[in-house]
Design a protein around this motif. Structure first.
Motif, PDB file in Angstrom:
ATOM      1  N   SER A 158       0.829  -1.210   0.000  1.00 50.56           N
ATOM      2  CA  SER A 158       0.000   0.000   0.000  1.00 50.56           C
ATOM      3  C   SER A 158       0.859   1.254   0.000  1.00 50.56           C
ATOM      4  CB  SER A 158      -0.916  -0.006   1.220  1.00 50.56           C
ATOM      5  OG  SER A 158      -1.721  -1.168   1.264  1.00 50.56           O
ATOM      6  N   HIS A 159       1.879   1.271   0.864  1.00 46.96           N
ATOM      7  CA  HIS A 159       2.742   2.443   0.965  1.00 46.96           C
ATOM      8  C   HIS A 159       3.504   2.676  -0.333  1.00 46.96           C
ATOM      9  CE1 HIS A 159       5.449   5.410   2.649  1.00 46.96           C
ATOM     10  NE2 HIS A 159       6.464   4.709   2.157  1.00 46.96           N
ATOM     11  N   GLU A 162       1.133   4.321  -2.871  1.00 46.27           N
ATOM     12  CA  GLU A 162       0.852   5.706  -2.509  1.00 46.27           C
ATOM     13  C   GLU A 162       2.074   6.598  -2.710  1.00 46.27           C
ATOM     14  OE1 GLU A 162      -1.093   8.170   1.243  1.00 46.27           O
ATOM     15  OE2 GLU A 162       0.070   6.350   1.644  1.00 46.27           O
ATOM     16  N   HIS A 163       3.223   6.133  -2.260  1.00 39.78           N
ATOM     17  CA  HIS A 163       4.439   6.946  -2.357  1.00 39.78           C
ATOM     18  C   HIS A 163       4.757   7.276  -3.809  1.00 39.78           C
ATOM     19  CE1 HIS A 163       8.419   8.487  -1.412  1.00 39.78           C
ATOM     20  NE2 HIS A 163       8.917   7.687  -2.343  1.00 39.78           N
ATOM     21  N   ASP A 166       2.272   9.891  -5.131  1.00 42.53           N
ATOM     22  CA  ASP A 166       2.490  11.203  -4.513  1.00 42.53           C
ATOM     23  C   ASP A 166       3.736  11.900  -5.044  1.00 42.53           C
ATOM     24  OD1 ASP A 166       0.217  10.948  -3.013  1.00 42.53           O
ATOM     25  OD2 ASP A 166       1.239  10.437  -1.143  1.00 42.53           O
ATOM     26  N   ILE A 173      -5.836   9.527  -5.231  1.00 40.64           N
ATOM     27  CA  ILE A 173      -5.832   8.069  -5.064  1.00 40.64           C
ATOM     28  C   ILE A 173      -7.177   7.671  -4.478  1.00 40.64           C
ATOM     29  CG2 ILE A 173      -4.759   6.105  -3.926  1.00 40.64           C
ATOM     30  CD1 ILE A 173      -2.178   7.736  -3.758  1.00 40.64           C
ATOM     31  N   GLU A 175      -9.746   5.846  -2.469  1.00 38.05           N
ATOM     32  CA  GLU A 175      -9.551   5.086  -1.233  1.00 38.05           C
ATOM     33  C   GLU A 175     -10.667   4.091  -0.943  1.00 38.05           C
ATOM     34  OE1 GLU A 175      -8.783   7.703   2.023  1.00 38.05           O
ATOM     35  OE2 GLU A 175      -6.964   8.552   1.116  1.00 38.05           O
ATOM     36  N   THR A 178     -10.334  -1.196  -3.166  1.00 36.17           N
ATOM     37  CA  THR A 178      -8.994  -1.692  -2.867  1.00 36.17           C
ATOM     38  C   THR A 178      -8.682  -2.974  -3.637  1.00 36.17           C
ATOM     39  OG1 THR A 178      -9.637  -3.177  -1.065  1.00 36.17           O
ATOM     40  CG2 THR A 178      -9.310  -0.858  -0.490  1.00 36.17           C
ATOM     41  N   ASN A 194      -4.639   1.160  -1.493  1.00 32.34           N
ATOM     42  CA  ASN A 194      -3.635   1.839  -2.310  1.00 32.34           C
ATOM     43  C   ASN A 194      -2.999   3.012  -1.574  1.00 32.34           C
ATOM     44  OD1 ASN A 194      -3.905   0.217  -4.724  1.00 32.34           O
ATOM     45  ND2 ASN A 194      -5.956   1.091  -4.856  1.00 32.34           N
ATOM     46  N   TYR A 195      -3.070   2.981  -0.277  1.00 34.71           N
ATOM     47  CA  TYR A 195      -2.448   3.984   0.585  1.00 34.71           C
ATOM     48  C   TYR A 195      -2.223   3.327   1.943  1.00 34.71           C
ATOM     49  CZ  TYR A 195      -7.029   4.109   2.695  1.00 34.71           C
ATOM     50  OH  TYR A 195      -8.190   3.734   3.323  1.00 34.71           O
ATOM     51  N   ARG A 197       0.646   2.804   5.646  1.00 37.81           N
ATOM     52  CA  ARG A 197       1.976   2.817   6.229  1.00 37.81           C
ATOM     53  C   ARG A 197       2.663   1.467   6.048  1.00 37.81           C
ATOM     54  NH1 ARG A 197       1.606   5.089  12.231  1.00 37.81           N
ATOM     55  NH2 ARG A 197       3.874   4.738  12.035  1.00 37.81           N
TER      56      ARG A 197
END
Length: 278
Positions: A158-159, A162-163, A166, A173, A175, A178, A194-195, A197
């Motif tokens: 996920s991270h 997203e990273h 971004d 994105i 939310e 998924t 898709n976002y 930690r």
């Protein structure tokens, strides 16, 4: 087969999912070849269904859910993010269409094994910002796949998605929808957002199969569901892109079951271990 609510596959079961994945890959390739101005989304649906059934497989989407989904593919045009119902809509120059496709291959006992993937295709020439949106979304998918490791966490995937998005610009994105586990059913635990930690979420285990599917917009990430109770649209009318692959974790790394080459070229380019056959 099941471990802490996650369906863990044997190598033999992963091979069956690979069969389903290659059917999906071929169906998406056939649909991509059929995309042009003047073709209807219903025609694209027939291309996919004919190919899937010619391989002795069954469409995953047809009859799925409530109300039952009425087609083999999801065909989502322009501001439709996902779950677009194929029909009379005719594609025009400058459109983009996201095609989501699933197929089931049965084993000797009749148990079905699923493959699920999606692509976004430009219809003729599209504006540069739309081309860039498609590039960013597809690259985010591969960044997510490359982040998967036995012993890692779902949040690592996920991270990574997203990273990447971004760092590429001002994109939305989505939310509310998924990625997911997949195997004997099309949708299984765990969800793959898709976002998130890194280092969070369920642990990634050998034999786990997941579908990763970034959905990214040029504008706001807010969505609404159309009156057909399926099609998900951006609330601001901005264009969206959607890419997806199914992968399994093996002893040696990630095997992308819905990519013709198993994902080898892209994974190696990103420095990630390839988990398929040599």
């Amino acid at each position: 087969m099941f471990n802490t609510n996650l369906e863990i596959k044997t190598p033999e079961q992963i091979l069956l999912m690979r069969e389903a994945g290659l059917v999906v890959a071929d169906a998406l390739a056939a649909v991509r070849d059929a995309v042009r101005p003047g073709v209807s989304t219903a025609e694209l649906d027939r291309v996919a269904e004919d190919l899937i059934r010619s391989r002795g497989a069954t469409p995953s989407f047809l009859g799925y859910g409530e109300p039952p989904f009425p087609a083999t593919i999801c065909a989502s045009v322009n501001d439709a993010v996902v779950h677009g119902i194929p029909g009379a809509q005719v594609l025009a120059e400058g459109d983009v269409v996201s095609i989501d496709c699933g197929a089931i291959v049965a084993d000797g006992s009749g148990q079905g094994w699923h493959g699920d993937a999606a692509i976004t295709v430009a219809v003729g020439a599209v504006p540069p910002r739309v081309t860039e949106l498609m590039r960013v979304t597809e690259e985010a998918l591969w960044q997510g796949l490359a982040a998967a490791r036995v012993g890692g966490r779902v949040g690592d995937i996920s991270h990574a998605v997203e990273h990447h998005v971004d760092t590429q610009g001002d994109y939305g994105i989505v939310e509310g929808y998924t990625g997911h586990g997949i195997g004997t059913e099309m949708h299984l635990p765990p969800d793959v957002p898709n976002y998130g930690r890194a280092g969070r979420g369920p642990r990634l285990k050998k034999g786990l199969a997941l579908a990763v599917e970034p959905m990214v917009t040029i504008g706001s990430a807010d969505t609404r569901v159309a009156e057909d109770e399926w099609t998900v649209l951006t609330t601001d009318g901005s264009v969206a892109a959607h890419f997806e692959h199914t992968f399994a974790l093996t002893d040696t790394g990630v095997w992308v079951l819905t990519a013709h080459d198993g994902g080898r070229a892209a994974l190696e380019r990103l420095g990630a271990p390839y988990g398929g056959p040599a």
